[in-house]
Write a protein that holds these residues in place. Structure first.
Motif, PDB file in Angstrom:
ATOM      1  N   ALA A 163      48.058  34.288  32.137  1.00 15.30           N
ATOM      2  CA  ALA A 163      48.602  35.539  31.615  1.00 15.30           C
ATOM      3  C   ALA A 163      47.473  36.459  31.139  1.00 15.30           C
ATOM      4  O   ALA A 163      46.322  36.041  30.958  1.00 15.30           O
ATOM      5  N   THR A 164      47.827  37.720  30.921  1.00 14.98           N
ATOM      6  CA  THR A 164      46.862  38.685  30.382  1.00 14.98           C
ATOM      7  C   THR A 164      46.360  38.195  29.024  1.00 14.98           C
ATOM      8  O   THR A 164      47.144  37.795  28.168  1.00 14.98           O
ATOM      9  N   VAL A 207      32.207  37.350  42.757  1.00 19.88           N
ATOM     10  CA  VAL A 207      33.213  37.334  41.698  1.00 19.88           C
ATOM     11  C   VAL A 207      34.216  38.440  41.984  1.00 19.88           C
ATOM     12  O   VAL A 207      33.841  39.611  42.081  1.00 19.88           O
ATOM     13  N   LEU A 208      35.480  38.059  42.155  1.00 17.75           N
ATOM     14  CA  LEU A 208      36.546  39.037  42.403  1.00 17.75           C
ATOM     15  C   LEU A 208      37.477  39.029  41.205  1.00 17.75           C
ATOM     16  O   LEU A 208      38.275  38.109  41.033  1.00 17.75           O
ATOM     17  N   ASP A 209      37.364  40.066  40.364  1.00 19.74           N
ATOM     18  CA  ASP A 209      38.176  40.156  39.158  1.00 19.74           C
ATOM     19  C   ASP A 209      39.376  41.058  39.428  1.00 19.74           C
ATOM     20  O   ASP A 209      39.279  42.279  39.351  1.00 19.74           O
ATOM     21  N   GLU A 210      40.520  40.464  39.755  1.00 21.22           N
ATOM     22  CA  GLU A 210      41.732  41.217  40.101  1.00 21.22           C
ATOM     23  C   GLU A 210      41.449  42.218  41.211  1.00 21.22           C
ATOM     24  O   GLU A 210      41.959  43.335  41.216  1.00 21.22           O
ATOM     25  N   ALA A 211      40.599  41.811  42.173  1.00 18.21           N
ATOM     26  CA  ALA A 211      40.084  42.775  43.151  1.00 18.21           C
ATOM     27  C   ALA A 211      41.139  43.331  44.082  1.00 18.21           C
ATOM     28  O   ALA A 211      40.946  44.371  44.699  1.00 18.21           O
ATOM     29  N   VAL A 255      37.467  33.706  41.906  1.00 19.69           N
ATOM     30  CA  VAL A 255      38.487  34.727  42.115  1.00 19.69           C
ATOM     31  C   VAL A 255      39.479  34.720  40.959  1.00 19.69           C
ATOM     32  O   VAL A 255      39.990  33.677  40.568  1.00 19.69           O
ATOM     33  N   ILE A 256      39.729  35.903  40.419  1.00 21.85           N
ATOM     34  CA  ILE A 256      40.790  36.078  39.429  1.00 21.85           C
ATOM     35  C   ILE A 256      41.914  36.847  40.106  1.00 21.85           C
ATOM     36  O   ILE A 256      41.673  37.876  40.731  1.00 21.85           O
ATOM     37  N   ALA A 257      43.145  36.346  40.003  1.00 22.29           N
ATOM     38  CA  ALA A 257      44.240  37.045  40.669  1.00 22.29           C
ATOM     39  C   ALA A 257      45.553  36.816  39.947  1.00 22.29           C
ATOM     40  O   ALA A 257      45.832  35.716  39.470  1.00 22.29           O
ATOM     41  N   HIS A 258      46.356  37.886  39.866  1.00 25.13           N
ATOM     42  CA  HIS A 258      47.731  37.749  39.395  1.00 25.13           C
ATOM     43  C   HIS A 258      48.637  37.279  40.528  1.00 25.13           C
ATOM     44  O   HIS A 258      49.595  36.562  40.308  1.00 25.13           O
ATOM     45  N   ARG A 259      48.306  37.718  41.751  1.00 26.22           N
ATOM     46  CA  ARG A 259      49.113  37.352  42.905  1.00 26.22           C
ATOM     47  C   ARG A 259      48.687  35.962  43.384  1.00 26.22           C
ATOM     48  O   ARG A 259      47.623  35.798  43.975  1.00 26.22           O
ATOM     49  N   LEU A 260      49.490  34.979  43.140  1.00 30.97           N
ATOM     50  CA  LEU A 260      49.144  33.604  43.491  1.00 30.97           C
ATOM     51  C   LEU A 260      49.047  33.406  44.994  1.00 30.97           C
ATOM     52  O   LEU A 260      48.373  32.478  45.458  1.00 30.97           O
ATOM     53  N   SER A 261      49.671  34.283  45.763  1.00 28.76           N
ATOM     54  CA  SER A 261      49.612  34.160  47.220  1.00 28.76           C
ATOM     55  C   SER A 261      48.201  34.341  47.752  1.00 28.76           C
ATOM     56  O   SER A 261      47.881  33.866  48.847  1.00 28.76           O
ATOM     57  N   THR A 262      47.348  35.015  46.993  1.00 29.34           N
ATOM     58  CA  THR A 262      45.999  35.307  47.472  1.00 29.34           C
ATOM     59  C   THR A 262      45.020  34.176  47.232  1.00 29.34           C
ATOM     60  O   THR A 262      43.909  34.213  47.743  1.00 29.34           O
ATOM     61  N   ILE A 263      45.401  33.168  46.442  1.00 28.67           N
ATOM     62  CA  ILE A 263      44.426  32.128  46.088  1.00 28.67           C
ATOM     63  C   ILE A 263      44.934  30.721  46.422  1.00 28.67           C
ATOM     64  O   ILE A 263      44.416  29.735  45.913  1.00 28.67           O
ATOM     65  N   ILE A 283      42.014  25.502  41.524  1.00 29.00           N
ATOM     66  CA  ILE A 283      42.633  26.557  40.717  1.00 29.00           C
ATOM     67  C   ILE A 283      42.636  26.106  39.263  1.00 29.00           C
ATOM     68  O   ILE A 283      43.040  24.975  38.961  1.00 29.00           O
ATOM     69  N   LEU A 284      42.151  26.992  38.369  1.00 20.07           N
ATOM     70  CA  LEU A 284      42.176  26.710  36.933  1.00 20.07           C
ATOM     71  C   LEU A 284      43.241  27.583  36.289  1.00 20.07           C
ATOM     72  O   LEU A 284      43.267  28.800  36.502  1.00 20.07           O
ATOM     73  N   VAL A 285      44.111  26.962  35.514  1.00 20.70           N
ATOM     74  CA  VAL A 285      45.140  27.709  34.778  1.00 20.70           C
ATOM     75  C   VAL A 285      44.684  27.836  33.332  1.00 20.70           C
ATOM     76  O   VAL A 285      44.501  26.822  32.639  1.00 20.70           O
ATOM     77  N   LEU A 286      44.466  29.102  32.875  1.00 22.09           N
ATOM     78  CA  LEU A 286      43.998  29.352  31.514  1.00 22.09           C
ATOM     79  C   LEU A 286      45.117  29.918  30.660  1.00 22.09           C
ATOM     80  O   LEU A 286      45.947  30.705  31.153  1.00 22.09           O
ATOM     81  N   ASP A 287      45.102  29.537  29.390  1.00 23.58           N
ATOM     82  CA  ASP A 287      46.034  30.119  28.422  1.00 23.58           C
ATOM     83  C   ASP A 287      45.364  30.127  27.054  1.00 23.58           C
ATOM     84  O   ASP A 287      44.902  29.084  26.577  1.00 23.58           O
ATOM     85  N   LYS A 288      45.270  31.315  26.460  1.00 21.83           N
ATOM     86  CA  LYS A 288      44.662  31.482  25.139  1.00 21.83           C
ATOM     87  C   LYS A 288      43.276  30.863  25.066  1.00 21.83           C
ATOM     88  O   LYS A 288      42.897  30.231  24.081  1.00 21.83           O
ATOM     89  N   GLY A 289      42.510  31.049  26.153  1.00 24.74           N
ATOM     90  CA  GLY A 289      41.119  30.621  26.152  1.00 24.74           C
ATOM     91  C   GLY A 289      40.883  29.166  26.476  1.00 24.74           C
ATOM     92  O   GLY A 289      39.754  28.688  26.392  1.00 24.74           O
ATOM     93  N   GLU A 290      41.916  28.453  26.875  1.00 24.81           N
ATOM     94  CA  GLU A 290      41.767  27.026  27.185  1.00 24.81           C
ATOM     95  C   GLU A 290      42.254  26.736  28.599  1.00 24.81           C
ATOM     96  O   GLU A 290      43.165  27.408  29.091  1.00 24.81           O
ATOM     97  N   ILE A 291      41.612  25.754  29.226  1.00 21.60           N
ATOM     98  CA  ILE A 291      42.063  25.322  30.547  1.00 21.60           C
ATOM     99  C   ILE A 291      43.227  24.357  30.353  1.00 21.60           C
ATOM    100  O   ILE A 291      43.083  23.272  29.793  1.00 21.60           O
ATOM    101  N   LYS A 292      44.381  24.761  30.840  1.00 19.42           N
ATOM    102  CA  LYS A 292      45.584  23.940  30.687  1.00 19.42           C
ATOM    103  C   LYS A 292      45.784  23.003  31.869  1.00 19.42           C
ATOM    104  O   LYS A 292      46.278  21.890  31.716  1.00 19.42           O
ATOM    105  N   GLU A 293      45.421  23.487  33.062  1.00 19.37           N
ATOM    106  CA  GLU A 293      45.579  22.672  34.272  1.00 19.37           C
ATOM    107  C   GLU A 293      44.473  23.020  35.249  1.00 19.37           C
ATOM    108  O   GLU A 293      43.930  24.129  35.227  1.00 19.37           O
ATOM    109  N   SER A 294      44.163  22.093  36.167  1.00 16.89           N
ATOM    110  CA  SER A 294      43.230  22.365  37.256  1.00 16.89           C
ATOM    111  C   SER A 294      43.596  21.499  38.445  1.00 16.89           C
ATOM    112  O   SER A 294      44.115  20.386  38.298  1.00 16.89           O
TER     113      SER A 294
END
Length: 583
Positions: A380-381, A505-509, A536-544, A550-561
């Motif tokens: 999330a943002t 590095v692609l930040d929401e590119a 790569v950072i992406a909101h659209r999961l289809s692109t990655i 894939i690393l899933v971050l939430d509030k500054g922590e890696i929750k899943e990989s």
């Protein structure tokens, strides 16, 4: 008064010594200027003395040949005085412009090397003031500062001495008016100092308002706030006008008062001198010389108030400039290791990072991207994705932990060399008011037009660029206003790739482009990522979905990989994000 607008001490020895330090490369010219000003001060009293001598010895006796000779001598003295003033004014101006050029270059070079945190904490308007207005103020320090003040004081001392030697009685009458002139000058100096500070603050507020609201004009017009913003501008502009009127009022009062005091002193001298002439106790030449001495004596006193204020403002400006030049709070510690042969093996080990102390946005982040792999960051943002990639180029420095590239600590790399090997494409694309080609190469002469076209073709930007007037020479105007969001994004992608980096590095590119353009970029990525490490950072999961990890971050922590399939099987954070987008 704000701390930013303090007045400072006129004779701050430390600041003055630093100003002289900037003059060292030009010290020969500086001391030549001081010498010329001193010589000019010595020449000033000559003409009254010559006039006195001429009246008493040649005019009274009708010696016309000698009178003509003395006139030539006086013209010669005037020409010499004019020449000295011209040369000293030119040298002072040359010194001022040359030194402020040097200081501005040093200041800008310093700004270029500061971390992004500095720009987060410092308003743009303040930086503009430092690099333009404050430095420009220093020019006046050289033209009307210490050297000019020293010349005025020497002129006062010399004229006083000559007056005492010529006639001590008239000198005492002249000096009787000095307390009135000094008092009025001091009052004027204090008032004008305060009004100058108000003017400077008003100018800063006016500039900030105009800059901010012109930049955000689309928001103003979208919300129909033109009348409201216009009224705000009127108020700020009135404050600016009133501040300037205060300084104008001070000058309007001071100079007439000074003229009245001078006239009163001159009247007393004429009254007393006339009585002495009638009593045959004084010559007409002496009285005439003293009338001239009065003007020469009070002229530097009147100028000193302005010169002291100029110097004081220069000291304040210099203090601000030096504070920025000397500050290492935001400086980047440059390493010694070249990154020319970088392979692209990236490793984060227990990384903690905070923009503000103890308010961590990244907490104990660890991951490994092998050479040539693609890793994706999702969340999330505010999860910390952009912060993670910003650390890789050392736009910010970490608080705790280590970051390695090719098993070498990131801080050991030479910064310029490191950043050449990391290509970054941001979501918010910035383009300069220049040609398409310049915005891709950023002025790097080693990148040829052929290389630019080759990269543009791979990305899929070549066709739309060719359709623009002048093609690659098309001027995109400020911030790329004449291009669409997707076109700007494509150009930024070409800009990153044309430098042939080892890490991309692609930040929401692709978040700001349409589906067709996104497809174009994805096709280019598939070709260009081969042999390169990609984050790569992406909101659209289809692109990655094809990312190595894939690393899933939430509030500054890696929750899943894991891979796309592995994370879906866990039915956790990533599965929830996926279901929100595709269900």
């Amino acid at each position: 008064m704000k701390k930013e607008e303090k007045s400072g001490q006129i004779f701050d020895v430390q600041i003055l010594s630093r100003i002289y330090g900037f003059l060292k490369p030009y010290r020969l010219r500086f001391w030549s200027l001081v010498t010329l000003i001193m010589v000019s001060a010595c020449v000033v009293p000559l003409n009254p003395l010559l006039i006195r001598y001429t009246i008493d010895n040649y005019i009274s006796s009708g010696n016309y040949p000698k009178l003509a000779l003395m006139l030539l001598v006086m013209i010669g003295v005037l020409l010499l005085q004019g020449l000295l003033q011209f040369v000293s004014a030119f040298i002072a101006g040359w010194l001022g412009q040359t030194v402020i050029r040097d200081i501005r270059v040093k200041l800008y070079a310093k700004i270029l090397r500061l971390r992004l945190k500095f720009f987060d904490d410092t308003p743009i308007g303040r930086l503009v003031t430092r690099t333009v207005s404050d430095i420009e103020t220093l020019n006046d320090v050289f033209s009307e500062g210490l050297a000019a003040i020293a010349g005025d004081i020497l002129q006062l001392v010399l004229i006083t001495g000559v007056m005492l030697y010529t006639d001590w009685r008239l000198t005492l009458i002249c000096l009787c008016t000095v307390p009135f002139m000094v008092t009025s000058t001091y009052i004027f100096k204090e008032y004008i100092k305060k009004s100058f500070n108000e003017v400077r603050l008003a100018v800063a507020n006016l500039n900030s308002f105009v800059q901010e609201h012109i930049t955000g004009m689309n928001i103003v017009q979208i919300f129909n706030a033109e009348k409201l913003e216009y009224d705000k501008f009127l108020k700020i502009n009135e404050v600016h006008r009133d501040a300037n009127i205060k300084s104008i009022w001070a000058y309007s009062v001071y100079y007439p008062v000074a003229d009245v005091i001078l006239a009163a002193g001159t009247g007393l001298i004429v009254w007393f001198g006339s009585k002495q002439i009638l009593a045959h106790d004084m010559t007409l030449g002496t009285l005439t010389a003293f009338i001239m001495f009065m003007n020469l004596f009070f002229r530097p006193i009147r100028f000193l108030a302005d010169r002291f204020n100029t110097l004081q403002m220069g000291i304040v400006s210099t203090e601000r400039i030096l504070k920025l030049l000397d500050s290492d709070d935001y400086a980047v510690n440059d390493g010694k290791t070249k990154a020319d042969n970088l392979k692209g093996d990236v490793r984060f080990e227990n990384v903690w990072f905070a923009y503000n102390d103890e308010e961590y946005v990244l907490k104990d982040i660890s991951f490994h991207v092998k050479e040539g792999e693609t890793i994706a960051l999702v969340g999330a943002t505010g999860a910390g994705k952009s912060s993670t990639v910003n650390l890789l180029s050392r736009f910010y420095d970490i608080n705790k932990g280590k970051i390695f590239i090719d098993n070498i600590d990131l801080q050991e790399y030479e910064l310029d060399s490191l950043r050449k090997q990391i290509g970054v494409v941001l979501q918010d694309v910035f383009l300069f008011s220049d040609t398409i080609e310049y915005n891709i190469t950023l002025g790097d002469k080693r990148i040829t037009r052929d290389k630019v076209i080759e990269a543009a073709k791979l990305v899929g930007a070549h066709d739309f660029i060719e359709r623009l007037p002048d093609g690659y020479d098309y001027n995109v105007m400020e911030r790329g206003a004449t291009l669409s969001v997707g076109q700007r994004q494509l150009i930024s992608f070409v800009r990153a790739l044309v430098h042939n980096p080892k890490v991309i590095v692609l930040d929401e590119a692709t978040s700001s482009v349409d589906t067709e353009t996104e497809e174009m970029i994805q096709n280019a990525i598939a070709k260009l990522m081969k042999g390169r490490t990609a984050i790569v950072i992406a909101h659209r999961l289809s692109t990655i979905q094809n990312a190595s990890k894939i690393l899933v971050l939430d509030k500054g922590e890696i929750k899943e990989s894991g891979t796309h399939e592995e994370l879906l099987e866990k039915e956790g954070w990533y599965a929830d994000l996926h279901s929100m987008q595709f269900v």
